[in-house]
Design a protein around this motif. Structure first.
Motif, mmCIF file in Angstrom:
data_model
loop_
_atom_site.group_PDB
_atom_site.id
_atom_site.type_symbol
_atom_site.label_atom_id
_atom_site.label_comp_id
_atom_site.label_asym_id
_atom_site.label_seq_id
_atom_site.Cartn_x
_atom_site.Cartn_y
_atom_site.Cartn_z
ATOM 1 N N MET B 1 0.810 -1.057 0.014
ATOM 2 C CA MET B 1 0.053 0.000 0.072
ATOM 3 C C MET B 1 0.934 1.196 -0.061
ATOM 4 S SD MET B 1 -2.929 1.663 0.630
ATOM 5 C CE MET B 1 -4.015 0.877 1.845
ATOM 6 N N ASP B 2 0.935 1.870 -1.013
ATOM 7 C CA ASP B 2 2.004 3.148 -1.094
ATOM 8 C C ASP B 2 1.381 4.188 -0.156
ATOM 9 O OD1 ASP B 2 1.734 5.766 -2.651
ATOM 10 O OD2 ASP B 2 0.253 4.383 -3.494
ATOM 11 N N PRO B 3 2.103 5.017 0.549
ATOM 12 C CA PRO B 3 1.768 6.018 1.391
ATOM 13 C C PRO B 3 0.621 6.919 1.021
ATOM 14 C CG PRO B 3 4.060 6.249 1.224
ATOM 15 C CD PRO B 3 3.690 4.984 0.228
ATOM 16 N N VAL B 4 0.903 7.387 -0.426
ATOM 17 C CA VAL B 4 0.206 8.489 -0.644
ATOM 18 C C VAL B 4 -1.386 7.845 -0.857
ATOM 19 C CG1 VAL B 4 -0.597 10.198 -2.533
ATOM 20 C CG2 VAL B 4 1.951 9.406 -2.067
ATOM 21 N N ALA B 5 -1.851 6.916 -1.401
ATOM 22 C CA ALA B 5 -2.815 6.015 -1.381
ATOM 23 C C ALA B 5 -3.234 5.999 -0.074
ATOM 24 C CB ALA B 5 -2.926 4.801 -1.971
ATOM 25 N N ALA B 6 -2.841 5.515 0.804
ATOM 26 C CA ALA B 6 -2.967 5.483 2.294
ATOM 27 C C ALA B 6 -3.832 6.882 3.003
ATOM 28 C CB ALA B 6 -2.017 4.739 3.193
ATOM 29 N N LYS B 7 -3.067 7.706 2.611
ATOM 30 C CA LYS B 7 -3.098 8.945 2.982
ATOM 31 C C LYS B 7 -4.680 9.502 2.551
ATOM 32 C CE LYS B 7 -1.079 12.462 1.697
ATOM 33 N NZ LYS B 7 0.118 13.860 1.472
ATOM 34 N N TYR B 8 -4.722 9.124 1.352
ATOM 35 C CA TYR B 8 -6.075 9.392 0.807
ATOM 36 C C TYR B 8 -7.319 8.655 1.455
ATOM 37 C CZ TYR B 8 -3.949 12.854 -2.391
ATOM 38 O OH TYR B 8 -3.351 14.074 -2.853
ATOM 39 N N ILE B 9 -6.911 7.384 1.590
ATOM 40 C CA ILE B 9 -8.062 6.531 2.184
ATOM 41 C C ILE B 9 -8.403 6.855 3.407
ATOM 42 C CG2 ILE B 9 -8.422 4.113 2.795
ATOM 43 C CD1 ILE B 9 -6.887 3.210 0.419
ATOM 44 N N GLY B 10 -7.270 7.377 4.191
ATOM 45 C CA GLY B 10 -7.353 7.814 5.640
ATOM 46 C C GLY B 10 -7.955 8.996 5.720
ATOM 47 N N ALA B 11 -8.183 9.971 4.610
ATOM 48 C CA ALA B 11 -8.797 11.264 4.664
ATOM 49 C C ALA B 11 -10.285 10.681 4.495
ATOM 50 C CB ALA B 11 -8.280 12.112 3.618
ATOM 51 N N GLY B 12 -10.415 9.856 3.377
ATOM 52 C CA GLY B 12 -12.082 9.549 3.268
ATOM 53 C C GLY B 12 -12.784 8.830 4.638
ATOM 54 N N LEU B 13 -11.716 8.135 5.251
ATOM 55 C CA LEU B 13 -12.579 7.619 6.440
ATOM 56 C C LEU B 13 -12.671 8.632 7.543
ATOM 57 C CD1 LEU B 13 -10.343 4.369 6.715
ATOM 58 C CD2 LEU B 13 -12.756 4.251 6.053
ATOM 59 N N ALA B 14 -11.938 9.673 7.494
ATOM 60 C CA ALA B 14 -11.872 10.531 8.789
ATOM 61 C C ALA B 14 -12.987 11.492 8.382
ATOM 62 C CB ALA B 14 -10.753 11.367 8.557
ATOM 63 N N ALA B 15 -13.486 11.471 6.906
ATOM 64 C CA ALA B 15 -14.597 12.359 6.590
ATOM 65 C C ALA B 15 -15.967 11.862 7.210
ATOM 66 C CB ALA B 15 -14.830 12.439 5.362
ATOM 67 N N ILE B 16 -15.877 10.422 7.514
ATOM 68 C CA ILE B 16 -17.162 9.716 8.014
ATOM 69 C C ILE B 16 -17.489 10.133 9.405
ATOM 70 C CG2 ILE B 16 -18.219 7.444 8.644
ATOM 71 C CD1 ILE B 16 -16.160 6.111 6.682
ATOM 72 N N GLY B 17 -16.262 10.581 10.062
ATOM 73 C CA GLY B 17 -16.594 11.358 11.265
ATOM 74 C C GLY B 17 -17.759 12.529 11.133
ATOM 75 N N MET B 18 -17.733 13.266 10.290
ATOM 76 C CA MET B 18 -18.493 14.522 9.946
ATOM 77 C C MET B 18 -19.678 13.842 9.893
ATOM 78 S SD MET B 18 -16.427 17.266 7.904
ATOM 79 C CE MET B 18 -15.608 16.239 6.950
ATOM 80 N N GLY B 19 -20.136 12.706 9.360
ATOM 81 C CA GLY B 19 -21.383 12.363 9.138
ATOM 82 C C GLY B 19 -21.940 11.768 10.587
ATOM 83 N N ALA B 20 -20.978 11.303 11.422
ATOM 84 C CA ALA B 20 -21.646 10.730 12.840
ATOM 85 C C ALA B 20 -21.930 12.045 13.554
ATOM 86 C CB ALA B 20 -20.217 9.817 13.345
ATOM 87 N N ALA B 21 -21.112 13.230 13.314
ATOM 88 C CA ALA B 21 -21.398 14.368 14.103
ATOM 89 C C ALA B 21 -22.769 14.863 13.797
ATOM 90 C CB ALA B 21 -20.272 15.525 13.911
ATOM 91 N N ALA B 22 -23.067 14.660 12.324
ATOM 92 C CA ALA B 22 -24.404 15.162 11.880
ATOM 93 C C ALA B 22 -25.714 14.331 12.513
ATOM 94 C CB ALA B 22 -24.540 15.002 10.629
ATOM 95 N N ILE B 23 -25.396 13.130 12.703
ATOM 96 C CA ILE B 23 -26.442 12.289 13.291
ATOM 97 C C ILE B 23 -26.505 12.686 14.837
ATOM 98 C CG2 ILE B 23 -26.856 9.642 14.172
ATOM 99 C CD1 ILE B 23 -25.128 8.826 11.768
ATOM 100 N N GLY B 24 -25.530 13.113 15.391
ATOM 101 C CA GLY B 24 -25.537 13.492 16.956
ATOM 102 C C GLY B 24 -26.379 14.651 16.914
ATOM 103 N N VAL B 25 -26.174 15.699 16.093
ATOM 104 C CA VAL B 25 -27.021 16.810 16.027
ATOM 105 C C VAL B 25 -28.289 16.654 15.885
ATOM 106 C CG1 VAL B 25 -27.319 19.177 14.847
ATOM 107 C CG2 VAL B 25 -24.796 18.320 15.274
ATOM 108 N N GLY B 26 -28.741 15.543 14.988
ATOM 109 C CA GLY B 26 -29.865 15.374 14.670
ATOM 110 C C GLY B 26 -30.671 14.837 15.870
#
Lengths: 253, 75, 118
Positions: B1-26
């Motif tokens: 797994m080359d690091p640049v790809a891992a970085k982008y996958i990580g950023a994508g996974l981190a963005a799920i956290g914002m969805g979770a926050a939206a559920i919390g506010v809801g």
């Protein structure tokens, strides 16, 4: 987005391009569109306040009513938050509130530049306010100003921990003051332009043009929300200035 | 797994956290509304506290956003 | 022209009816005013609550971000790699919740609240 890139670029609105390049001792102090809009905001405020208070007849005309309303609003906020001693700072708080309020409102007009959407502008405000608080605190209370960091009624065991927390929350004030205004203005305007991009793209996409009015309604709602946010951010900025000045006046809360 | 790809996958996974926050506010505003319907007179006082809860949930969402931005733009 | 007794009674009856009508009218007006005041309250309450929300959000996030930055800089300075970062980040979280707690305990003054003695 690639081919529509140059046409629809939500970040373009924040670019600063000099109008009258001016170079003093190597410092690029050129008159840019940001300073142009600062001038416009200043003139709008001057127009409202000077003309509003010139007539001063008993039955106020619209302009005078607006000027009085602005005065009453900020005066009641200052009195309620920083008490009567805070009224010494009323001119400063009033001008900060009016400048932020007008620049937010004028920024909502299409093709204008929002002064407060630049981090350096809001950070300059915040640094000046916190500097004023520290200077006035030491001037008025001398070393007693430091017991702002020592809240009363805390068991001595916890004291160093609490003092460290107070220092951190005081250090985070300029950041929170400036980033709040900056982030709200930036995010609001980007969303508006992105929705604008949707409308443009949908119109150009043949049969999907029927869907174009949807993001347009979105823009209308967003602009209404942005108007509320614009006023609220100016109000929060002013009220927090009063709260911090109040901390300078009475350190031991 | 080359690091640049891992970085982008990580950023994508981190963005799920914002969805979770939206559920919390809801959920916060959902419960506030159901409570306010049951007892409208008391709802005005608690209106501020509903926004405090929503602000805290948003704050955690902003941290997810910060992680995603850090992953994407920090070398 | 001496007033006959029944005229007087009839007059009194009409007077009573008039006052009761007036009373109901006033009550209806009062109820309507209350409802409007309540609507105003939530309207102003909305602005008040949103400004409180903005303050809580930015104070909470700023406290943690500032503390983490300080910790990170100290680490770079002293070379103690993860120590200060974690220490300061924990402190930042505590500072964030402390300032949110102080804001939440002192709710915004609704109309009619007496200003707490400073």
């Amino acid at each position: 987005m690639s081919e529509a890139g140059p046409a629809i670029d939500p970040i373009h609105q924040f670019h600063i391009h000099p109008i009258a390049p001016l170079n003093i001792f190597g410092v690029d102090a050129s008159f840019t569109n940001a300073s142009l809009f600062m001038l416009i905001v200043f003139l709008a405020i001057a127009f409202l306040m000077v003309l509003g208070t010139s007539g001063s007849h008993i039955v106020p005309n619209r302009l005078q009513a607006a000027a009085e309303m602005a005065y009453e609003f900020v005066a009641s906020t200052v009195r309620q938050t920083a008490g009567e001693a805070g009224m010494k700072f009323f001119p400063f708080v009033f001008s900060v509130f009016m400048f932020v309020f007008f620049s937010n409102f004028i920024g909502l007009i299409p093709y204008t530049f929002t002064v407060t959407s630049q981090i350096i502008v809001t950070f300059a405000f915040a640094c000046f306010i916190i500097g004023l608080v520290i200077a006035y605190g030491f001037y008025k209370n001398g070393m007693h100003f430091l017991n702002l960091f020592v809240p009363s009624g805390v068991s001595p065991v916890l004291l160093p921990f609490i003092v460290l927390i107070e220092i951190i929350s005081f250090a985070s004030r300029p950041i929170s003051l400036s980033v709040r205004l900056f982030a709200n203005m930036l995010a609001g305007h980007i969303t508006l332009k992105v929705f604008g991009g949707f409308v443009a793209m949908l119109l150009g996409a043949g049969v999907y043009a029927l869907l174009a009015p949807l993001p347009l309604i979105g823009i209308v709602l967003l602009t209404a929300f942005e108007l509320l946010v614009a006023f609220l951010q100016a109000y929060v900025f002013a009220i927090l200035t009063c709260v911090y000045l109040n901390d300078a006046i009475h350190p031991g809360h | 797994m080359d690091p640049v790809a891992a970085k982008y996958i990580g950023a994508g996974l981190a963005a799920i956290g914002m969805g979770a926050a939206a559920i919390g506010v809801g959920t916060i505003f959902g419960n506030f509304l159901s409570g306010a319907l049951r007892n409208p007179s008391a709802s005005d006082g608690q209106f501020g506290r509903a926004f405090i809860g929503a602000a805290l949930a948003e704050g955690l969402g902003i941290f997810a956003f910060l992680v995603a931005i850090l992953l994407l733009f920090v070398k | 022209m001496q007033e006959s007794p029944d005229d007087a009674d009839e007059l009194k009856a009409r007077l009573a009816r008039l006052t009761s009508d007036l009373q109901t009218q006033r009550e209806a007006g009062q109820r309507q005013a209350d409802r409007k005041a309540e609507a105003d309250l939530t309207d102003k309450g909305m602005g008040q609550a949103m400004s409180l929300g903005f303050r809580v959000l930015s104070e909470f996030v700023a406290a943690i971000v500032v503390a983490t930055l300080i910790g990170w800089r100290l680490d770079l300075w002293f070379g103690t790699d993860p120590l200060f970062l974690i220490l300061l980040m924990g402190l930042g979280v505590a500072a964030g919740f402390w300032s949110v707690y102080r804001l939440a305990v002192k709710p915004p003054q609704r109309r009619g609240d007496k200003q707490p003695p400073r």
